[in-house]
Design a protein around this motif. Structure first.
Motif, PDB file in Angstrom:
ATOM      1  N   GLY A 171      61.656  90.449  40.071  1.00  0.00           N
ATOM      2  CA  GLY A 171      60.602  91.415  40.355  1.00  0.00           C
ATOM      3  C   GLY A 171      60.007  91.288  41.742  1.00  0.00           C
ATOM      4  N   PRO A 172      58.842  91.922  41.953  1.00  0.00           N
ATOM      5  CA  PRO A 172      58.213  91.948  43.270  1.00  0.00           C
ATOM      6  C   PRO A 172      57.608  90.597  43.647  1.00  0.00           C
ATOM      7  CG  PRO A 172      57.226  93.586  41.791  1.00  0.00           C
ATOM      8  CD  PRO A 172      58.112  92.713  40.973  1.00  0.00           C
ATOM      9  N   PHE A 173      57.479  90.369  44.953  1.00  0.00           N
ATOM     10  CA  PHE A 173      56.891  89.125  45.449  1.00  0.00           C
ATOM     11  C   PHE A 173      56.370  89.345  46.854  1.00  0.00           C
ATOM     12  CE2 PHE A 173      61.417  89.115  46.442  1.00  0.00           C
ATOM     13  CZ  PHE A 173      61.462  88.746  47.773  1.00  0.00           C
ATOM     14  N   VAL A 174      55.547  88.416  47.298  1.00  0.00           N
ATOM     15  CA  VAL A 174      55.081  88.385  48.682  1.00  0.00           C
ATOM     16  C   VAL A 174      55.981  87.431  49.460  1.00  0.00           C
ATOM     17  CG1 VAL A 174      53.198  87.672  50.214  1.00  0.00           C
ATOM     18  CG2 VAL A 174      52.714  89.016  48.157  1.00  0.00           C
ATOM     19  N   LEU A 175      56.533  87.932  50.537  1.00  0.00           N
ATOM     20  CA  LEU A 175      57.465  87.167  51.358  1.00  0.00           C
ATOM     21  C   LEU A 175      56.729  86.531  52.520  1.00  0.00           C
ATOM     22  CD1 LEU A 175      60.398  86.423  52.095  1.00  0.00           C
ATOM     23  CD2 LEU A 175      60.513  88.572  53.346  1.00  0.00           C
ATOM     24  N   VAL A 176      56.903  85.224  52.678  1.00  0.00           N
ATOM     25  CA  VAL A 176      56.267  84.465  53.752  1.00  0.00           C
ATOM     26  C   VAL A 176      57.377  83.781  54.540  1.00  0.00           C
ATOM     27  CG1 VAL A 176      54.545  82.720  54.308  1.00  0.00           C
ATOM     28  CG2 VAL A 176      54.336  84.022  52.178  1.00  0.00           C
ATOM     29  N   GLY A 177      57.531  84.131  55.822  1.00  0.00           N
ATOM     30  CA  GLY A 177      58.633  83.569  56.592  1.00  0.00           C
ATOM     31  C   GLY A 177      58.231  83.197  57.998  1.00  0.00           C
ATOM     32  N   LEU A 178      58.760  82.086  58.462  1.00  0.00           N
ATOM     33  CA  LEU A 178      58.550  81.627  59.836  1.00  0.00           C
ATOM     34  C   LEU A 178      59.888  81.565  60.546  1.00  0.00           C
ATOM     35  CD1 LEU A 178      56.265  78.961  61.309  1.00  0.00           C
ATOM     36  CD2 LEU A 178      58.720  78.638  61.620  1.00  0.00           C
ATOM     37  N   SER A 179      59.965  82.178  61.720  1.00  0.00           N
ATOM     38  CA  SER A 179      61.113  82.076  62.599  1.00  0.00           C
ATOM     39  C   SER A 179      62.384  82.531  61.877  1.00  0.00           C
ATOM     40  CB  SER A 179      61.220  80.640  63.135  1.00  0.00           C
ATOM     41  OG  SER A 179      62.040  80.586  64.275  1.00  0.00           O
ATOM     42  N   LEU A 180      63.393  81.667  61.728  1.00  0.00           N
ATOM     43  CA  LEU A 180      64.605  82.062  61.020  1.00  0.00           C
ATOM     44  C   LEU A 180      64.288  82.525  59.599  1.00  0.00           C
ATOM     45  CD1 LEU A 180      67.670  82.356  60.837  1.00  0.00           C
ATOM     46  CD2 LEU A 180      67.817  79.896  60.363  1.00  0.00           C
ATOM     47  N   GLY A 181      63.299  81.919  58.967  1.00  0.00           N
ATOM     48  CA  GLY A 181      62.907  82.347  57.631  1.00  0.00           C
ATOM     49  C   GLY A 181      62.401  83.774  57.609  1.00  0.00           C
ATOM     50  N   ALA A 182      61.670  84.188  58.645  1.00  0.00           N
ATOM     51  CA  ALA A 182      61.225  85.578  58.740  1.00  0.00           C
ATOM     52  C   ALA A 182      62.406  86.517  58.960  1.00  0.00           C
ATOM     53  CB  ALA A 182      60.209  85.725  59.867  1.00  0.00           C
ATOM     54  N   ILE A 183      63.364  86.089  59.774  1.00  0.00           N
ATOM     55  CA  ILE A 183      64.555  86.902  60.020  1.00  0.00           C
ATOM     56  C   ILE A 183      65.333  87.110  58.722  1.00  0.00           C
ATOM     57  CG2 ILE A 183      66.790  86.888  61.216  1.00  0.00           C
ATOM     58  CD1 ILE A 183      65.257  85.332  63.486  1.00  0.00           C
ATOM     59  N   VAL A 184      65.443  86.065  57.925  1.00  0.00           N
ATOM     60  CA  VAL A 184      66.056  86.202  56.603  1.00  0.00           C
ATOM     61  C   VAL A 184      65.245  87.183  55.757  1.00  0.00           C
ATOM     62  CG1 VAL A 184      66.596  84.970  54.467  1.00  0.00           C
ATOM     63  CG2 VAL A 184      67.132  83.931  56.676  1.00  0.00           C
ATOM     64  N   GLY A 185      63.940  87.094  55.856  1.00  0.00           N
ATOM     65  CA  GLY A 185      63.077  88.018  55.126  1.00  0.00           C
ATOM     66  C   GLY A 185      63.291  89.464  55.545  1.00  0.00           C
ATOM     67  N   PHE A 186      63.533  89.707  56.834  1.00  0.00           N
ATOM     68  CA  PHE A 186      63.803  91.070  57.289  1.00  0.00           C
ATOM     69  C   PHE A 186      65.051  91.628  56.602  1.00  0.00           C
ATOM     70  CE2 PHE A 186      61.928  89.724  61.666  1.00  0.00           C
ATOM     71  CZ  PHE A 186      60.644  89.742  61.142  1.00  0.00           C
ATOM     72  N   GLU A 187      66.055  90.783  56.441  1.00  0.00           N
ATOM     73  CA  GLU A 187      67.275  91.237  55.763  1.00  0.00           C
ATOM     74  C   GLU A 187      67.027  91.472  54.285  1.00  0.00           C
ATOM     75  OE1 GLU A 187      71.224  92.367  55.025  1.00  0.00           O
ATOM     76  OE2 GLU A 187      69.985  92.369  56.830  1.00  0.00           O
ATOM     77  N   ALA A 188      66.198  90.624  53.660  1.00  0.00           N
ATOM     78  CA  ALA A 188      65.835  90.863  52.260  1.00  0.00           C
ATOM     79  C   ALA A 188      65.105  92.197  52.130  1.00  0.00           C
ATOM     80  CB  ALA A 188      64.969  89.725  51.737  1.00  0.00           C
TER      81      ALA A 188
END
Length: 245
Positions: free
Chosen positions: A59-76
């Motif tokens: 289900g839905p969630f809040v995505l928290v990403g730093l640097s490469l983690g944020a870039i992965v989040g953009f793809e998600a």
């Protein structure tokens, strides 16, 4: 999916940067009552890492990403925008890799392959802090990087090379979002974050003075405040944060 259709409090899916693990977030006071799921970066492809993020919770969630983690989040976000109920992005770059970055990643991979992982850690250390880090801050970073280890580091370098420009994905966001930038982040300067904030509809940009790349260590209170704001707006089904802090 509207908030009224969700069961329980929104979870947070938290994704660190390169050479970082869950200890990156240990100073952050995460909002009470929300499950926090840490996703390690161990796959050599941004798409596979995004699937790890999406598989972390149903289900839905809040995505928290730093640097490469944020870039992965953009793809998600690109793959499943309906799953992303809120965004907290920090120390990131939404652009495609530049030629000099590919060259640097190949050089670091060569050092690790030659058994010189510690040299790679030392090379990356100055970019993590605003100015010269204290001895304790440097030791803390080295411990974290060593816990990630050379195998995961090589996978992260390979994943970096599979990045693409995320601008189109960011424009699909229909959720509250905050973008945090350290004014002294030499790796991902404020201009990168202004671009991200302009792309995400209704995003709020916060530039943190005298902070560098590792904002959860250097500005944990600001990170916690951002998370509370995003969660509160997401649980009210607001598409963006209010314009007042």
């Amino acid at each position: 999916m509207r908030r009224g259709d969700r069961a329980g409090a929104l979870p947070l899916v938290v994704v660190p940067g390169m050479l970082c693990d869950a200890s990156l977030w240990s100073d952050v006071d995460f909002p009470a009552g929300h499950d926090v799921h840490h996703v390690p970066l161990t796959e050599p492809d941004i798409g596979a890492l995004a699937e790890d993020v999406l598989a972390a919770v149903p289900g839905p969630f809040v995505l928290v990403g730093l640097s490469l983690g944020a870039i992965v989040g953009f793809e998600a976000l690109r793959r499943a925008p309906e799953r992303i109920a809120g965004l907290c992005v920090m120390s990131a770059n939404a652009g495609a890799p530049r030629p000099e970055q590919y060259a640097a990643w190949r050089a670091m991979d060569g050092l690790i392959d030659a058994g010189r992982f510690a040299d790679v850690v030392e090379q990356t250390l100055p970019d993590m802090f605003p100015g010269r880090p204290s001895p304790e801050a440097a030791r803390r970073y080295r411990r974290m990087a060593q816990s990630v280890g050379p195998d995961a580091a090589r996978a992260q370098l390979a994943a970096q090379a599979t990045r693409t420009d995320a601008s189109a994905a960011l424009r699909t966001a229909r959720c509250p979002a905050v973008v945090l930038s350290g004014t002294r982040d030499s790796l991902c300067p404020p201009t990168f974050h202004r671009t991200i904030a302009r792309a995400v509809p209704g995003a709020r940009l916060r530039e943190l003075s005298d902070a560098g790349h590792l904002l959860p260590w250097q500005r944990p209170d600001a990170v916690a405040t951002a998370l509370r704001a995003v969660l509160a707006a997401a649980e009210r089904d607001e598409p963006a944060l209010s314009t007042t802090p």
